[in-house]
Write a protein that holds these residues in place. Structure first.
Motif, PDB file in Angstrom:
ATOM      1  N   SER A 102      47.466  52.702  35.934  1.00 18.76           N
ATOM      2  CA  SER A 102      46.566  51.569  36.128  1.00 18.76           C
ATOM      3  C   SER A 102      46.981  50.761  37.353  1.00 18.76           C
ATOM      4  O   SER A 102      48.089  50.911  37.867  1.00 18.76           O
ATOM      5  CB  SER A 102      46.565  50.665  34.895  1.00 18.76           C
ATOM      6  OG  SER A 102      47.821  50.040  34.748  1.00 18.76           O
ATOM      7  N   ASP A 155      45.823  46.605  39.176  1.00 17.24           N
ATOM      8  CA  ASP A 155      45.040  45.378  39.050  1.00 17.24           C
ATOM      9  C   ASP A 155      44.415  45.033  40.393  1.00 17.24           C
ATOM     10  O   ASP A 155      45.058  45.151  41.431  1.00 17.24           O
ATOM     11  CB  ASP A 155      45.920  44.209  38.600  1.00 17.24           C
ATOM     12  CG  ASP A 155      46.480  44.404  37.202  1.00 17.24           C
ATOM     13  OD1 ASP A 155      45.839  45.112  36.412  1.00 17.24           O
ATOM     14  OD2 ASP A 155      47.554  43.841  36.911  1.00 17.24           O
ATOM     15  N   SER A 210      33.994  39.981  39.310  1.00 15.89           N
ATOM     16  CA  SER A 210      34.664  40.943  38.430  1.00 15.89           C
ATOM     17  C   SER A 210      33.652  41.877  37.775  1.00 15.89           C
ATOM     18  O   SER A 210      33.866  43.088  37.702  1.00 15.89           O
ATOM     19  CB  SER A 210      35.462  40.217  37.346  1.00 15.89           C
ATOM     20  OG  SER A 210      36.513  39.491  37.903  1.00 15.89           O
ATOM     21  N   GLN A 255      40.291  40.960  33.078  1.00 13.80           N
ATOM     22  CA  GLN A 255      41.388  40.247  32.418  1.00 13.80           C
ATOM     23  C   GLN A 255      41.598  38.910  33.117  1.00 13.80           C
ATOM     24  O   GLN A 255      42.383  38.810  34.060  1.00 13.80           O
ATOM     25  CB  GLN A 255      42.660  41.074  32.460  1.00 13.80           C
ATOM     26  CG  GLN A 255      42.542  42.367  31.703  1.00 13.80           C
ATOM     27  CD  GLN A 255      43.833  43.142  31.697  1.00 13.80           C
ATOM     28  OE1 GLN A 255      44.688  42.953  32.537  1.00 13.80           O
ATOM     29  NE2 GLN A 255      43.960  44.029  30.724  1.00 13.80           N
ATOM     30  N   SER A 304      41.524  38.654  37.065  1.00 10.09           N
ATOM     31  CA  SER A 304      41.834  39.943  37.686  1.00 10.09           C
ATOM     32  C   SER A 304      41.038  41.045  36.987  1.00 10.09           C
ATOM     33  O   SER A 304      40.428  40.826  35.948  1.00 10.09           O
ATOM     34  CB  SER A 304      43.337  40.245  37.610  1.00 10.09           C
ATOM     35  OG  SER A 304      43.732  40.474  36.286  1.00 10.09           O
ATOM     36  N   ARG A 308      41.474  45.096  35.788  1.00  4.34           N
ATOM     37  CA  ARG A 308      42.397  46.211  35.601  1.00  4.34           C
ATOM     38  C   ARG A 308      41.610  47.513  35.587  1.00  4.34           C
ATOM     39  O   ARG A 308      40.653  47.671  34.838  1.00  4.34           O
ATOM     40  CB  ARG A 308      43.176  46.067  34.304  1.00  4.34           C
ATOM     41  CG  ARG A 308      44.006  47.316  34.028  1.00  4.34           C
ATOM     42  CD  ARG A 308      45.272  47.108  33.311  1.00  4.34           C
ATOM     43  NE  ARG A 308      46.166  46.214  34.007  1.00  4.34           N
ATOM     44  CZ  ARG A 308      47.189  45.622  33.412  1.00  4.34           C
ATOM     45  NH1 ARG A 308      47.418  45.819  32.146  1.00  4.34           N
ATOM     46  NH2 ARG A 308      47.977  44.823  34.085  1.00  4.34           N
TER      47      ARG A 308
END
Length: 165
Positions: A6, A8, A108, A127, A130, A132
């Motif tokens: 992953s 961010d 986002s 999140q 941010s 992810r």
């Protein structure tokens, strides 16, 4: 070997680099002949700058110097949101410069939808401020980074990629 990887997507800037750029700006304003007697003051707060001076032409000069110093300090120019110049008392003018930090919900969602529509092997989750991106393959994550970088110019916001693991 982990089962998923992953990273961010965030929109941040280095506060200390901004403080250093402002310090350099203040020194240059104090030393430059055309700005020396302009009574220019630059104040920095958590999420905004204020520039106070005698004329809007002086503020434009200070703005140009600020952008130069920020560029030299590797700060994105997209973090600055210049408000309109206002007249305040005593023949002074002021300009507020908002500092953009964090991804808004709207951006986002737009990035999440972009990733979901174009890449089936990765997932995006919002999140806070941010985004992810998670996937089983590092190559898919690299492709997602490239996809988001192509979209960055349209968003008018500085994006960084952190916690790539």
């Amino acid at each position: 070997m982990p089962s998923s990887y992953s990273f961010d997507v965030v929109s941040e800037f280095d506060q200390q680099e901004l403080v250093n750029a402002i310090d350099q700006l203040r020194r240059e304003v104090d030393q430059r002949y055309d700005l020396k007697d302009s009574k220019t003051k630059i104040d920095i707060k958590e999420d905004e700058l204020s520039i106070v001076s005698l004329s809007d032409m002086t503020i434009e000069s200070v703005k140009d110097i600020l952008l130069q110093k920020a560029t030299k300090r590797n700060l994105s120019l997209k973090i600055f949101d210049f408000q309109k110049i206002e007249t305040i008392g005593g023949n002074m003018v002021m300009q507020i410069v908002k500092l953009k930090k964090g991804l808004s919900q709207e951006i986002s969602k737009k990035l999440s939808k972009l990733v979901r529509d174009n890449m089936k092997k990765v997932t995006a989750s919002i999140q806070g401020d941010s985004l992810r991106i998670t996937g089983k393959n590092k190559d898919d994550l690299q492709a997602a980074i490239n996809l988001i970088k192509k979209q960055e110019e349209e968003l008018d916001i500085a994006l960084q990629f952190q916690n790539y693991r």
